[in-house]
Design a protein around this motif. Structure first.
Motif, PDB file in Angstrom:
ATOM      1  N   PHE A  53      54.331   3.872 119.624  1.00 45.96           N
ATOM      2  CA  PHE A  53      54.348   2.611 118.898  1.00 45.96           C
ATOM      3  C   PHE A  53      53.537   1.532 119.610  1.00 45.96           C
ATOM      4  O   PHE A  53      53.017   0.631 118.956  1.00 45.96           O
ATOM      5  N   MET A  54      53.396   1.631 120.915  1.00 44.13           N
ATOM      6  CA  MET A  54      52.532   0.692 121.626  1.00 44.13           C
ATOM      7  C   MET A  54      51.088   0.877 121.175  1.00 44.13           C
ATOM      8  O   MET A  54      50.386  -0.095 120.877  1.00 44.13           O
ATOM      9  N   GLY A  55      50.630   2.124 121.111  1.00 36.02           N
ATOM     10  CA  GLY A  55      49.279   2.390 120.627  1.00 36.02           C
ATOM     11  C   GLY A  55      49.126   2.040 119.167  1.00 36.02           C
ATOM     12  O   GLY A  55      48.115   1.459 118.757  1.00 36.02           O
ATOM     13  N   TYR A  56      50.133   2.363 118.391  1.00 37.91           N
ATOM     14  CA  TYR A  56      50.111   2.103 116.952  1.00 37.91           C
ATOM     15  C   TYR A  56      50.061   0.605 116.680  1.00 37.91           C
ATOM     16  O   TYR A  56      49.256   0.137 115.863  1.00 37.91           O
ATOM     17  N   ALA A  57      50.909  -0.148 117.363  1.00 38.62           N
ATOM     18  CA  ALA A  57      50.944  -1.597 117.166  1.00 38.62           C
ATOM     19  C   ALA A  57      49.643  -2.251 117.630  1.00 38.62           C
ATOM     20  O   ALA A  57      49.145  -3.175 116.987  1.00 38.62           O
ATOM     21  N   ALA A  58      49.092  -1.748 118.731  1.00 36.23           N
ATOM     22  CA  ALA A  58      47.876  -2.349 119.284  1.00 36.23           C
ATOM     23  C   ALA A  58      46.698  -2.266 118.329  1.00 36.23           C
ATOM     24  O   ALA A  58      45.789  -3.103 118.369  1.00 36.23           O
ATOM     25  N   MET A  59      46.689  -1.274 117.449  1.00 37.33           N
ATOM     26  CA  MET A  59      45.550  -1.080 116.541  1.00 37.33           C
ATOM     27  C   MET A  59      45.763  -1.690 115.155  1.00 37.33           C
ATOM     28  O   MET A  59      44.895  -1.548 114.285  1.00 37.33           O
ATOM     29  N   GLN A  60      46.862  -2.388 114.929  1.00 42.05           N
ATOM     30  CA  GLN A  60      47.113  -2.938 113.601  1.00 42.05           C
ATOM     31  C   GLN A  60      46.126  -4.042 113.231  1.00 42.05           C
ATOM     32  O   GLN A  60      45.449  -3.964 112.210  1.00 42.05           O
ATOM     33  N   VAL A  61      46.056  -5.074 114.031  1.00 39.42           N
ATOM     34  CA  VAL A  61      45.150  -6.186 113.720  1.00 39.42           C
ATOM     35  C   VAL A  61      43.686  -5.750 113.820  1.00 39.42           C
ATOM     36  O   VAL A  61      42.903  -6.025 112.898  1.00 39.42           O
ATOM     37  N   PRO A  62      43.275  -5.054 114.902  1.00 40.85           N
ATOM     38  CA  PRO A  62      41.890  -4.558 114.907  1.00 40.85           C
ATOM     39  C   PRO A  62      41.594  -3.650 113.720  1.00 40.85           C
ATOM     40  O   PRO A  62      40.490  -3.682 113.167  1.00 40.85           O
ATOM     41  N   GLY A  63      42.568  -2.834 113.318  1.00 44.30           N
ATOM     42  CA  GLY A  63      42.365  -1.954 112.176  1.00 44.30           C
ATOM     43  C   GLY A  63      42.110  -2.726 110.895  1.00 44.30           C
ATOM     44  O   GLY A  63      41.246  -2.364 110.086  1.00 44.30           O
ATOM     45  N   GLY A  64      42.861  -3.819 110.681  1.00 43.38           N
ATOM     46  CA  GLY A  64      42.649  -4.655 109.506  1.00 43.38           C
ATOM     47  C   GLY A  64      41.283  -5.321 109.518  1.00 43.38           C
ATOM     48  O   GLY A  64      40.598  -5.379 108.485  1.00 43.38           O
ATOM     49  N   ILE A  65      40.882  -5.825 110.677  1.00 41.02           N
ATOM     50  CA  ILE A  65      39.569  -6.470 110.798  1.00 41.02           C
ATOM     51  C   ILE A  65      38.445  -5.469 110.548  1.00 41.02           C
ATOM     52  O   ILE A  65      37.481  -5.737 109.818  1.00 41.02           O
ATOM     53  N   LEU A  66      38.563  -4.276 111.152  1.00 35.04           N
ATOM     54  CA  LEU A  66      37.542  -3.247 110.966  1.00 35.04           C
ATOM     55  C   LEU A  66      37.443  -2.817 109.503  1.00 35.04           C
ATOM     56  O   LEU A  66      36.345  -2.615 108.969  1.00 35.04           O
ATOM     57  N   ALA A  67      38.604  -2.694 108.845  1.00 33.17           N
ATOM     58  CA  ALA A  67      38.600  -2.258 107.444  1.00 33.17           C
ATOM     59  C   ALA A  67      37.977  -3.300 106.531  1.00 33.17           C
ATOM     60  O   ALA A  67      37.309  -2.957 105.545  1.00 33.17           O
ATOM     61  N   GLU A  68      38.183  -4.577 106.826  1.00 32.69           N
ATOM     62  CA  GLU A  68      37.582  -5.640 106.012  1.00 32.69           C
ATOM     63  C   GLU A  68      36.074  -5.709 106.217  1.00 32.69           C
ATOM     64  O   GLU A  68      35.328  -5.975 105.270  1.00 32.69           O
ATOM     65  N   TYR A  69      35.620  -5.443 107.441  1.00 34.39           N
ATOM     66  CA  TYR A  69      34.193  -5.584 107.721  1.00 34.39           C
ATOM     67  C   TYR A  69      33.413  -4.300 107.421  1.00 34.39           C
ATOM     68  O   TYR A  69      32.351  -4.336 106.794  1.00 34.39           O
ATOM     69  N   PHE A  70      33.960  -3.146 107.855  1.00 36.83           N
ATOM     70  CA  PHE A  70      33.260  -1.876 107.646  1.00 36.83           C
ATOM     71  C   PHE A  70      33.766  -1.118 106.415  1.00 36.83           C
ATOM     72  O   PHE A  70      33.247  -0.068 106.093  1.00 36.83           O
ATOM     73  N   ARG A  71      34.788  -1.655 105.767  1.00 36.53           N
ATOM     74  CA  ARG A  71      35.415  -1.097 104.580  1.00 36.53           C
ATOM     75  C   ARG A  71      36.370   0.050 104.948  1.00 36.53           C
ATOM     76  O   ARG A  71      36.323   0.612 106.032  1.00 36.53           O
ATOM     77  N   HIS A  72      37.209   0.370 103.976  1.00 40.37           N
ATOM     78  CA  HIS A  72      38.310   1.287 104.244  1.00 40.37           C
ATOM     79  C   HIS A  72      37.858   2.721 104.490  1.00 40.37           C
ATOM     80  O   HIS A  72      38.496   3.453 105.260  1.00 40.37           O
ATOM     81  N   ARG A  73      36.766   3.139 103.870  1.00 40.57           N
ATOM     82  CA  ARG A  73      36.421   4.566 103.851  1.00 40.57           C
ATOM     83  C   ARG A  73      36.245   5.140 105.253  1.00 40.57           C
ATOM     84  O   ARG A  73      36.907   6.115 105.630  1.00 40.57           O
ATOM     85  N   ILE A  74      35.357   4.558 106.025  1.00 44.31           N
ATOM     86  CA  ILE A  74      35.073   5.097 107.353  1.00 44.31           C
ATOM     87  C   ILE A  74      36.261   4.904 108.291  1.00 44.31           C
ATOM     88  O   ILE A  74      36.537   5.745 109.160  1.00 44.31           O
ATOM     89  N   VAL A  75      36.995   3.807 108.114  1.00 44.66           N
ATOM     90  CA  VAL A  75      38.147   3.546 108.988  1.00 44.66           C
ATOM     91  C   VAL A  75      39.257   4.561 108.733  1.00 44.66           C
ATOM     92  O   VAL A  75      39.855   5.107 109.672  1.00 44.66           O
ATOM     93  N   VAL A  76      39.540   4.836 107.466  1.00 41.71           N
ATOM     94  CA  VAL A  76      40.579   5.828 107.140  1.00 41.71           C
ATOM     95  C   VAL A  76      40.178   7.212 107.654  1.00 41.71           C
ATOM     96  O   VAL A  76      40.983   7.913 108.280  1.00 41.71           O
TER      97      VAL A  76
END
Length: 429
Positions: A53-76
């Protein structure tokens, strides 16, 4: 198929979240065997859960930012591939440090998925469908624990606990390939979306504006009471859910004296209730809004009601002395929590709009801080004061989430700050 291709992708999204939770619940179900083989204690297992959960939580905000900028496809695709590899590698872990590394890396991989899927929902579905689409995303997660215990036990009994992680790791890689092939960043890029479906998806929105690459105005968001409130309420919602996820199998065996086989069946009932309620509530919430109800009623009231009922039934379950009654009350408790999950994710899209990835990443970050705390704190309380005390503390925590929901106010979108001199929206971090 072309007319409703977005729902085909919704099924694939369901499979992604289903796999994500199957991969998590597998450790919980295999815990007795792993403890026996490696002489791990409850605190050791709790630490492995917390590292995830430490790793999971750490990637939540960066994951949202990456998905908005690079779009969901490559991030997923990247996230599902990463976590599937480390799911399979779990079978090779043999020392305490190896378990820490593998579970922490697994958490880093799963972290971006839900914020990225939130941006997918925001772009691929008509605004009137976001509650239903969010429910499908979440129900996949909750179907995992429904089938996970029985399926994992069956694989363990047939092939050993290691086979579970290898099989689900391979399955995850196949799903990542499917998302890469079929899920385009925007419906207008997909050859499977008809002009009629595209027109319906884009009703009531500025699709051209939403397709622009922009970073969320974090300076404005971070000063918002609503922004903090949606995070705090989800901290509690996820805290309660992760107590179930991390410890329900062992609790049923130690506190209620279930055998391994009977536990595999009994542990599925609460998750089945959660899945059924979650699937039903998202569409119901959308219908309320369509009928003219405020989003406060459609989201906040459902979230509050879910936490109140969850707390009540969880407390009654903690003091129940009959194992059958205990499982029944725990089932009602986790099922009630299903009112809060679709409300939370729909509220993220209400508040964030095109920045729903960042808002959902923020919310899920705090939810998974609850996931960091829940395994270890529950293990410590159960070890020192008994399982009943651990469950009662979990029930009482719901009060904090109830209060936080009063400040979410999903009817009022988050302020995005002042526009830049050239008229472009702020992209400050």
């Amino acid at each position: 198929m072309k007319k409703n291709f977005r729902w085909v992708l919704a099924v694939l999204m369901f499979l992604i979240t289903f796999m994500s939770y199957m991969d998590r619940v597998n450790l919980s179900v295999a815990t007795p065997e792993i403890m026996r083989e490696f002489n791990f204690t409850k605190m050791d297992i709790g630490f492995f859960q917390t590292v995830f959960f430490m790793g999971y939580a750490a990637m939540q905000v960066p994951g949202g930012i990456l998905a908005e900028y690079f779009r969901h496809r490559i991030v997923v695709v990247a996230a599902v591939t990463w976590w599937s590899v480390f799911t399979a590698l779990t079978a090779a872990a043999s020392t305490f440090s190896q378990w820490v590394i593998v579970r922490g890396a697994f958490g880093l991989g799963e972290g971006p998925v839900y914020p990225a899927l939130s941006t997918f929902i925001a772009r691929w579905f008509n605004p009137a469908e976001k509650g239903k689409a969010s429910s499908i995303m979440l129900s996949g997660a909750f179907v995992g624990p429904v089938f996970g215990p029985a399926a994992t036990v069956a694989l363990m009994l047939a092939f050993g606990w290691r086979s579970v992680f290898v099989i689900f790791g391979v399955a995850g890689l196949l799903i990542a390939v499917a998302w890469m092939i079929f899920a385009k960043n925007s419906p207008k890029e997909s050859p499977y979306v008809s002009a009629e479906e595209l027109k319906y998806i884009d009703e009531g929105r500025n699709a051209a504006e939403e397709d622009k690459k922009e970073l969320a105005p974090w300076k404005s968001f971070i000063t918002s009471t609503q922004f903090w409130a949606i995070g705090i309420q989800y901290f509690i919602v996820d805290y309660i859910m992760y107590v179930y996820l991390a410890w329900l199998p062992l609790y049923l065996m130690e506190a209620q004296n279930f055998s391994l086989a009977k536990m595999g069946i009994a542990a599925s009932f609460p998750w089945a209730a959660l899945c059924i309620v979650t699937l039903s509530v998202g569409a119901f919430s959308d219908r309320l809004v369509a009928a003219g109800a405020s989003k406060a009623k459609a989201r906040s009231y459902l979230g509050i009601t879910g936490l109140v009922l969850c707390s009540l039934f969880l407390y009654l379950g903690a003091i129940a002395t009959n194992p059958t009654l205990n499982v029944f009350l725990l089932t009602l408790s986790l099922g009630s929590l299903g009112l809060a999950f679709p409300a939370s994710w729909s509220a993220c899209i209400d508040l964030g709009g095109k920045f729903s990835g960042s808002v959902s990443g923020w919310m899920n970050f705090w939810g998974n801080i609850g996931g960091v705390i829940a395994p270890l704190l529950t293990a410590w309380i159960a070890t020192n004061y008994g399982w009943q005390a651990a469950i009662i503390v979990t029930a009482v925590s719901a009060v904090i989430g109830i209060i936080a929901w009063l400040f979410v106010k999903p009817d009022i979108p988050l302020k995005r700050g002042e526009a830049k001199p050239n008229g472009a929206p702020s992209t400050c971090l």
